[in-house]
Write a protein that holds these residues in place. Structure first.
Motif, PDB file in Angstrom:
ATOM      1  N   UNK A 151       0.102  -4.826  -6.218  1.00  0.00           N
ATOM      2  CA  UNK A 151       0.198  -6.124  -6.046  1.00  0.00           C
ATOM      3  C   UNK A 151       0.339  -6.891  -7.138  1.00  0.00           C
ATOM      4  N   UNK A 152       0.030  -6.243  -8.390  1.00  0.00           N
ATOM      5  CA  UNK A 152       0.116  -6.859  -9.575  1.00  0.00           C
ATOM      6  C   UNK A 152       1.399  -6.651 -10.316  1.00  0.00           C
ATOM      7  N   UNK A 153       2.022  -5.776  -9.999  1.00  0.00           N
ATOM      8  CA  UNK A 153       3.353  -5.343 -10.724  1.00  0.00           C
ATOM      9  C   UNK A 153       4.604  -6.188  -9.974  1.00  0.00           C
ATOM     10  N   UNK A 154       5.544  -6.092 -11.184  1.00  0.00           N
ATOM     11  CA  UNK A 154       6.979  -6.747 -10.548  1.00  0.00           C
ATOM     12  C   UNK A 154       7.507  -5.688  -9.384  1.00  0.00           C
ATOM     13  N   UNK A 155       7.797  -6.273  -8.435  1.00  0.00           N
ATOM     14  CA  UNK A 155       8.555  -5.755  -7.503  1.00  0.00           C
ATOM     15  C   UNK A 155       7.630  -4.636  -6.695  1.00  0.00           C
ATOM     16  N   UNK A 156       6.416  -4.330  -6.943  1.00  0.00           N
ATOM     17  CA  UNK A 156       5.422  -3.579  -6.747  1.00  0.00           C
ATOM     18  C   UNK A 156       4.924  -3.808  -5.573  1.00  0.00           C
ATOM     19  N   UNK A 157       4.576  -5.053  -5.103  1.00  0.00           N
ATOM     20  CA  UNK A 157       4.032  -5.229  -3.744  1.00  0.00           C
ATOM     21  C   UNK A 157       5.000  -5.181  -2.703  1.00  0.00           C
ATOM     22  N   UNK A 158       6.333  -5.573  -2.789  1.00  0.00           N
ATOM     23  CA  UNK A 158       7.430  -5.323  -1.812  1.00  0.00           C
ATOM     24  C   UNK A 158       7.735  -3.828  -1.745  1.00  0.00           C
ATOM     25  N   UNK A 159       7.570  -3.039  -2.831  1.00  0.00           N
ATOM     26  CA  UNK A 159       7.951  -1.750  -2.970  1.00  0.00           C
ATOM     27  C   UNK A 159       7.001  -0.900  -2.197  1.00  0.00           C
ATOM     28  N   UNK A 160       5.773  -1.085  -2.459  1.00  0.00           N
ATOM     29  CA  UNK A 160       4.599  -0.613  -1.677  1.00  0.00           C
ATOM     30  C   UNK A 160       4.606  -0.691  -0.450  1.00  0.00           C
ATOM     31  N   UNK A 161       4.647  -2.138   0.103  1.00  0.00           N
ATOM     32  CA  UNK A 161       4.727  -2.219   1.390  1.00  0.00           C
ATOM     33  C   UNK A 161       5.904  -1.714   2.192  1.00  0.00           C
ATOM     34  N   UNK A 162       7.139  -1.876   1.715  1.00  0.00           N
ATOM     35  CA  UNK A 162       8.225  -1.175   2.432  1.00  0.00           C
ATOM     36  C   UNK A 162       8.109   0.339   2.573  1.00  0.00           C
ATOM     37  N   UNK A 163       7.710   0.828   1.532  1.00  0.00           N
ATOM     38  CA  UNK A 163       7.612   2.378   1.300  1.00  0.00           C
ATOM     39  C   UNK A 163       6.731   2.805   2.390  1.00  0.00           C
TER      40      UNK A 163
ATOM     41  N   UNK B 281       9.024   4.724  -7.455  1.00  0.00           N
ATOM     42  CA  UNK B 281       7.758   4.665  -7.987  1.00  0.00           C
ATOM     43  C   UNK B 281       6.804   4.457  -6.972  1.00  0.00           C
ATOM     44  N   UNK B 282       6.948   3.704  -6.099  1.00  0.00           N
ATOM     45  CA  UNK B 282       5.885   3.369  -5.063  1.00  0.00           C
ATOM     46  C   UNK B 282       5.639   4.671  -4.248  1.00  0.00           C
ATOM     47  N   UNK B 283       6.548   5.368  -3.970  1.00  0.00           N
ATOM     48  CA  UNK B 283       6.392   6.346  -3.130  1.00  0.00           C
ATOM     49  C   UNK B 283       5.557   7.623  -3.746  1.00  0.00           C
ATOM     50  N   UNK B 284       5.933   7.643  -5.027  1.00  0.00           N
ATOM     51  CA  UNK B 284       5.069   8.697  -5.721  1.00  0.00           C
ATOM     52  C   UNK B 284       3.825   8.231  -5.878  1.00  0.00           C
ATOM     53  N   UNK B 285       3.530   7.113  -6.272  1.00  0.00           N
ATOM     54  CA  UNK B 285       2.190   6.559  -6.425  1.00  0.00           C
ATOM     55  C   UNK B 285       1.328   6.589  -5.055  1.00  0.00           C
ATOM     56  N   UNK B 286       1.982   6.534  -3.774  1.00  0.00           N
ATOM     57  CA  UNK B 286       1.388   6.601  -2.629  1.00  0.00           C
ATOM     58  C   UNK B 286       1.050   8.084  -2.327  1.00  0.00           C
ATOM     59  N   UNK B 287       1.893   9.072  -2.690  1.00  0.00           N
ATOM     60  CA  UNK B 287       1.929  10.385  -2.419  1.00  0.00           C
ATOM     61  C   UNK B 287       0.527  10.759  -3.299  1.00  0.00           C
ATOM     62  N   UNK B 288       0.384  10.184  -4.577  1.00  0.00           N
ATOM     63  CA  UNK B 288      -0.694  10.630  -5.388  1.00  0.00           C
ATOM     64  C   UNK B 288      -1.991  10.043  -5.277  1.00  0.00           C
ATOM     65  N   UNK B 289      -1.863   8.654  -4.999  1.00  0.00           N
ATOM     66  CA  UNK B 289      -3.249   7.946  -4.991  1.00  0.00           C
ATOM     67  C   UNK B 289      -3.585   7.328  -3.791  1.00  0.00           C
ATOM     68  N   UNK B 290      -2.603   7.386  -2.780  1.00  0.00           N
ATOM     69  CA  UNK B 290      -2.796   6.645  -1.428  1.00  0.00           C
ATOM     70  C   UNK B 290      -2.903   5.159  -1.284  1.00  0.00           C
ATOM     71  N   UNK B 291      -4.101   4.738  -0.808  1.00  0.00           N
ATOM     72  CA  UNK B 291      -4.411   3.293  -0.816  1.00  0.00           C
ATOM     73  C   UNK B 291      -4.385   2.247  -2.050  1.00  0.00           C
ATOM     74  N   UNK B 292      -5.168   3.028  -2.994  1.00  0.00           N
ATOM     75  CA  UNK B 292      -5.238   2.315  -4.234  1.00  0.00           C
ATOM     76  C   UNK B 292      -3.778   1.919  -4.874  1.00  0.00           C
ATOM     77  N   UNK B 293      -2.907   2.531  -4.330  1.00  0.00           N
ATOM     78  CA  UNK B 293      -1.579   2.432  -5.160  1.00  0.00           C
ATOM     79  C   UNK B 293      -1.043   0.932  -4.497  1.00  0.00           C
ATOM     80  N   UNK B 294      -1.351   0.693  -3.401  1.00  0.00           N
ATOM     81  CA  UNK B 294      -1.206  -0.771  -2.718  1.00  0.00           C
ATOM     82  C   UNK B 294      -1.711  -1.812  -3.493  1.00  0.00           C
ATOM     83  N   UNK B 295      -3.156  -1.591  -3.808  1.00  0.00           N
ATOM     84  CA  UNK B 295      -3.660  -2.515  -4.629  1.00  0.00           C
ATOM     85  C   UNK B 295      -3.378  -2.580  -5.975  1.00  0.00           C
TER      86      UNK B 295
END
Length: 210
Positions: free
Chosen positions: A108-120, A91-105
């Motif tokens: 940060x508020x989603x379960x496992x989202x912080x770790x997933x976006x950072x590692x991705x 999900x993080x990879x899809x969000x990063x491809x679509x939204x870029x930096x705001x996906x990291x923001x």
């Protein structure tokens, strides 16, 4: 009970412990930092711990944990075996491809989202400076959110700081559950996504080229 906790709450070591918890939560999601930060945010209504210093420690811990997760993703992101983390990473990879930096923001508020976006971000070799910028932005936003919820509870129940801490954590749970329910409803109403072959090129949407 509060009288017994005061020596710890007033100790400078408290900030070291909070820093460590928030940092570790960035790459080991099994250690949730939300209730700790929200609870301490409520106790700041009593004057200890210091709200501003606590916020700085939370932000610094968040950036440190994100940085470690980024490096882990860069080195061994493909070795993840945890099903929840794998799903979150997709999900993080899809969000990063679509939204870029705001996906990291948002992550940060989603379960496992912080770790997933950072590692991705690390596994996709996103620019480190770009990642640090969005990590800092997410850290500040989350610190304001978590400490704000706690302080609201502390001010609401000024005569009972522990009750205020419980109130703040309950509010955080309400926000989390509401988001989960809304997301599930939206997912059910969304038409099935068309299956596409995996894309191997590095993530570049919304960020500068390395």
């Amino acid at each position: 009970m509060l009288d017994r906790l005061m020596p710890l709450i007033s100790s400078p070591w408290l900030y070291v412990v909070v820093f460590a918890i928030v940092a570790i939560d960035g790459f080991i999601p099994a250690m949730p930092s939300d209730p700790v930060v929200i609870g301490l945010g409520a106790l700041t209504a009593t004057g200890s711990p210091d709200l501003l210093l606590l916020a700085l420690v939370v932000i610094a811990g968040g950036m440190t944990g994100d940085r470690i997760a980024y490096l882990l993703g860069r080195q061994a992101g493909h070795r993840i075996r945890n099903p929840k983390l794998i799903q979150a990473r997709q999900k993080a990879e899809h969000a990063l491809r679509r939204f870029g930096g705001p996906a990291i923001l948002v992550g940060r508020f989603l379960p496992y989202g912080r770790t997933a976006t950072a590692m991705t971000s690390g596994s996709a070799s996103l620019p480190r400076g770009w990642f640090r910028l969005w990590s800092a932005t997410a850290g500040v936003a989350w610190a304001v959110y978590a400490l704000g919820l706690g302080r609201l509870g502390g001010e609401t129940f000024i005569e009972s700081p522990l009750l205020g801490a419980a109130f703040g954590m309950a509010m955080g749970m309400v926000v989390g559950v509401t988001h989960f329910v809304v997301t599930k409803i939206a997912a059910r109403r969304r038409p099935p996504a068309r299956v596409e072959p995996p894309v191997r090129e590095p993530v570049t949407s919304g960020c500068p080229t390395p």
